[in-house]
Design a protein around this motif. Structure first.
Motif, PDB file in Angstrom:
ATOM      1  N   ARG A  62       0.833  -1.212   0.000  1.00  0.00           N
ATOM      2  CA  ARG A  62       0.000   0.000   0.000  1.00  0.00           C
ATOM      3  C   ARG A  62       0.865   1.259   0.000  1.00  0.00           C
ATOM      4  O   ARG A  62       0.591   2.220  -0.704  1.00  0.00           O
ATOM      5  N   LEU A 108     -15.065   3.777  -2.791  1.00  0.00           N
ATOM      6  CA  LEU A 108     -14.032   2.857  -3.248  1.00  0.00           C
ATOM      7  C   LEU A 108     -14.624   1.772  -4.132  1.00  0.00           C
ATOM      8  O   LEU A 108     -15.715   1.269  -3.873  1.00  0.00           O
ATOM      9  N   SER A 109     -13.863   1.401  -5.148  1.00  0.00           N
ATOM     10  CA  SER A 109     -14.267   0.288  -6.003  1.00  0.00           C
ATOM     11  C   SER A 109     -13.923  -1.016  -5.283  1.00  0.00           C
ATOM     12  O   SER A 109     -13.125  -1.018  -4.336  1.00  0.00           O
ATOM     13  N   PRO A 110     -14.480  -2.152  -5.726  1.00  0.00           N
ATOM     14  CA  PRO A 110     -14.118  -3.435  -5.103  1.00  0.00           C
ATOM     15  C   PRO A 110     -12.611  -3.696  -5.150  1.00  0.00           C
ATOM     16  O   PRO A 110     -12.037  -4.230  -4.204  1.00  0.00           O
ATOM     17  N   GLU A 130     -10.252  -1.492  -5.016  1.00  0.00           N
ATOM     18  CA  GLU A 130      -9.602  -0.644  -4.018  1.00  0.00           C
ATOM     19  C   GLU A 130      -9.826  -1.161  -2.603  1.00  0.00           C
ATOM     20  O   GLU A 130      -9.046  -0.876  -1.705  1.00  0.00           O
ATOM     21  N   MET A 131     -10.898  -1.911  -2.387  1.00  0.00           N
ATOM     22  CA  MET A 131     -11.199  -2.438  -1.058  1.00  0.00           C
ATOM     23  C   MET A 131     -10.443  -3.739  -0.773  1.00  0.00           C
ATOM     24  O   MET A 131     -10.217  -4.091   0.384  1.00  0.00           O
ATOM     25  N   ASP A 141      -4.254  -4.179  -8.034  1.00  0.00           N
ATOM     26  CA  ASP A 141      -5.354  -3.327  -8.490  1.00  0.00           C
ATOM     27  C   ASP A 141      -5.191  -2.914  -9.946  1.00  0.00           C
ATOM     28  O   ASP A 141      -5.959  -2.125 -10.468  1.00  0.00           O
TER      29      ASP A 141
END
Length: 108
Positions: A31, A60-62, A64-65, A87
């Motif tokens: 990260r 957040l998109s899936p 990004e999660m 990602d």
């Protein structure tokens, strides 16, 4: 002279380990590397986020999660690596000098 990577390894916890030619060993969280990406899109996104009011939430998109992982590293000449993240981000070119500044020292 700038230190050069001598070994790369993914640790069981997902961090990246880089051994350097000056006997330094550093570890990097995916990260933190992703957020420190030197590409133009990441810099632009950061500048827009700074302009957002504090009360505005980011959706957040899936992708990004999901936990972020390093999927690969490709050498760029003899001076940098392109890091491929889970990602889909792969446009940052991390010069050795920049990578050396990031991460945390690992006592071996």
């Amino acid at each position: 002279m700038t230190a050069q990577p001598t070994a790369l390894a993914l640790l069981p916890d997902g961090r990246l380990r880089i051994d350097w030619s000056d006997d330094t060993v550093r570890v990097y969280k995916p990260r933190e590397l992703r957020e420190a990406s030197p590409d133009a899109l990441t810099r632009e996104k950061k500048s827009h986020e700074a302009e957002k009011p504090a009360s505005q939430l980011t959706i957040l998109s899936p992708a990004e999660m999901a936990p972020l992982t390093i999927k690969g590293m490709n050498p760029v000449g003899h001076y940098a690596y392109q890091i491929v993240f889970s990602d889909g981000h792969d446009s940052g070119i991390y010069r050795y000098e920049y990578l050396y500044e990031l991460g945390e020292p690992l006592e071996v």
